[in-house]
Scaffold this active site. Sequence first.
Site, short mmCIF file in Angstrom:
data_model
loop_
_atom_site.label_atom_id
_atom_site.label_comp_id
_atom_site.label_asym_id
_atom_site.label_seq_id
_atom_site.Cartn_x
_atom_site.Cartn_y
_atom_site.Cartn_z
N SER A 119 52.34 44.67 37.61
CA SER A 119 51.14 44.70 36.79
C SER A 119 51.53 44.71 35.30
O SER A 119 52.24 43.82 34.84
CB SER A 119 50.28 45.91 37.17
OG SER A 119 49.02 45.87 36.55
N ASP A 240 44.53 39.92 45.66
CA ASP A 240 44.48 40.77 44.47
C ASP A 240 43.52 40.18 43.44
O ASP A 240 43.84 39.20 42.77
CB ASP A 240 45.88 40.90 43.86
CG ASP A 240 45.90 41.78 42.61
OD1 ASP A 240 44.89 42.46 42.35
OD2 ASP A 240 46.92 41.78 41.92
N HIS A 268 46.99 44.59 44.86
CA HIS A 268 47.70 44.75 43.60
C HIS A 268 49.02 45.50 43.77
O HIS A 268 49.87 45.43 42.89
CB HIS A 268 46.79 45.49 42.62
CG HIS A 268 47.16 45.31 41.18
ND1 HIS A 268 47.35 44.08 40.60
CD2 HIS A 268 47.37 46.23 40.19
CE1 HIS A 268 47.65 44.23 39.33
NE2 HIS A 268 47.69 45.52 39.05
#
Length: 288
Positions: A119, A240, A268
């Site tokens: 991320s 995601d 995610h």
Amino acid sequence: MTEPPLLAVASATRPGAPARQASTPVAKDATVLGFRIHYLEAGRGDPVVLLHGMGGEGARWMPTIEGLAPHMRVIAPDQIGFGQSDKPLTAYHSGVFAGFVAAFMKAIAVPKATLVGQSMGAAVALHVAVHRPGLVQRLVLVNGVFRMDSDPPPAPPDWHARQIANAGTLEESREYLEKAYHDRSLVTDALVEHNLVLRLRSAYTIESMQTAGMRGLGGLTEEELRGISVPTLLVWGMNDPLSPLRRAEQLNALIKSSRKVLIDKAGHFPFLEHPDKFNRIVLDFLKS
């Protein structure tokens, strides 16, 4: 409020303890640019630095630490502004985090490492690879959330999405996690509470990042990404909504030395939803 059991770590390793204990994470602190950085370390050998996402902490990588530590030296910091690390009042963006990662590696005497970023952590790893390439042996980018200068101008803020990402209440924390995880059975009450605690600890950092993003800070150009030459692995959970597959495809097209692996039925956090598969993919890449 208590932390989930998986976050428990050893505080020290006894002299003469069995070799397998080298794989047990040990909690440590380093002074970086005058600030405290908390981190976990386990294993021996080639160094791998794990960079968590927004609102996270190094301990979020526990299944990855346990999977990689028998084979290499694994280091998982709470990035500046998050977890148990200090939280200076600055304008946080990828460049700020990358500068602290570089200084952190120097402080713990790691001249070069594989960077694994998820991320926001993927954006930080990319920033280090572009601006401090001598520090990077390889890259593993996991469901990255990052800004490119070629992206269209930011749309008006989605205030609801922004609020659940900030997670000021248990209800907001749960809604965010149910969006981030494909398997919602993993979103337990303990996980919801711990996520809320982490978000509240780093509330200023998260708000500052969102403001910096709207100002266009911390982005990278396509030319800069094309200049990355280290072997790069892209691992993406296929389900995601926070980091769609087109981002993996963009990176795969721009970074010539990259390859892409998709994990089905994962959101995610593919390293949490499918830890064994994730560890096997990463280990195969690092050993190749």
